[in-house]
Design an enzyme around this catalytic site. Sequence first.
Site, PDB file in Angstrom:
ATOM      1  CD  GLU A  90      -2.974  -1.126   2.244  1.00  0.00           C
ATOM      2  OE1 GLU A  90      -4.123  -1.443   1.937  1.00  0.00           O
ATOM      3  OE2 GLU A  90      -2.655  -0.807   3.406  1.00  0.00           O
ATOM      4  CB  CYS A 103       2.939   7.687   2.917  1.00  0.00           C
ATOM      5  SG  CYS A 103       3.339   6.543   4.246  1.00  0.00           S
ATOM      6  CB  CYS A 110       6.993  -4.731   9.088  1.00  0.00           C
ATOM      7  SG  CYS A 110       8.142  -3.837  10.171  1.00  0.00           S
ATOM      8  CB  CYS A 114       5.531  -1.636  16.519  1.00  0.00           C
ATOM      9  SG  CYS A 114       7.231  -1.156  16.211  1.00  0.00           S
ATOM     10  CB  CYS A 117       2.454  -1.005  13.667  1.00  0.00           C
ATOM     11  SG  CYS A 117       2.702  -0.565  11.948  1.00  0.00           S
ATOM     12  CB  CYS A 336       0.478   6.795  11.344  1.00  0.00           C
ATOM     13  SG  CYS A 336       1.137   8.332  10.799  1.00  0.00           S
TER      14      CYS A 336
END
Length: 347
Positions: A90, A103, A110, A114, A117, A336
């Site tokens: 994305e 962005c 990933c 975290c 996220c 975010c």
Amino acid sequence: MQKQKLLDNSLNEAKILFESFGIKKFRASQIYDAIYQGKSLQDIKNIPQNDLKMIDEHFIVDIAKICKIQKSSDGTIKFAIKLADESIIETVLMSYTYGKTLCISTQVGCRMGCKFCASTIGGLVRNMSAGEILAQAIVVNAYLGGSKNNRQITNIVLMGCGEPLDNYEEVTKFIKLVEDKDFLNISQRNISLSTCGIAPNIYKLADDGFKVNLTISLHASNDEDRKKIMPIARKYSINEVLKACDYYFAHNNRRIYFEYTLVQGVNDSEKHIMELKNLLKSKVCHVNVIVLNEVAERSVKGVNRKQAQKFVDKLNSVGISATLRRTLGQDIDGACGQLRKRLGEND
Ligand code: SAH
């Protein structure tokens, strides 16, 4: 023979490769022009068929294709982009008065883990190549009517899916490609790299002469609390990360940005404000306080905007420059921490 991704090469590199395959150098310029107009290999009409066949034999030309577009009520646009191996990542376009910021993602998935996220759910699938990272800017620039010499995107933030400093080689190669005068010519001043704090690679970035804006996902003012929400904190302490930031600053004088997403009961108290003051008071920096965007699979809770504004005001009152980040694209899960890899076009 393994095909290589054409866009992983600068124009000059592509010219040399073309020549080695018996294709005239200027064909490389023609093909890059076409790619930057959003064309795929089969749409290219000004290159002879046998050259195109040869190019197709050696290179993957079509490495990214927009497969879904979602528009937010605030003007933000989220693109799902399909890569050649069918992975979908994305990319988010935000419009500001000064221009358009893209962005972009740097990894499929990933592995940083975290707690707040979405990008890290399911872990890391693979690193993206420099050309794939660049292709996000190319396809969106073309979507906006731009081309190689007509740049529609003014700024790039490496804040999509993935940890940029966990894919150092490809990300730095991407920075060189995107600032190349032959390409989008976006200067490092207009590029921000956000990292959860892989300290050794911050030193490397400085030593390698990069001058991008550095943004650190701090999210806590002491190691104990940071470890609760960011596994990377077990590897590098806040002090180690801040030392690396000082080193980066000493090399290029760029103000450091810290991101601080407020997580209820973890990092939002008076004590945290005083700790932040002590950590940051002597630094040329700015704190972006972020209101947690909800991620369905995550149990952490945020605070509301009013409480977050109070936190910002208190930071300012103790001498720390801070602002509350505007939230864009929340209604399309484009804010975010809401970006993620997708399984298919309808996912
Ligand atoms: N891996 C990089 C870049 C991607 S995240 C990094 O850690 O910096 C971009 C920013 O969004 C980071 O500061 C990240 O911590 C923050 N973020 C992640 N999830 C979020 C969420 N649910 N709400 C608000 N911000 C979030």
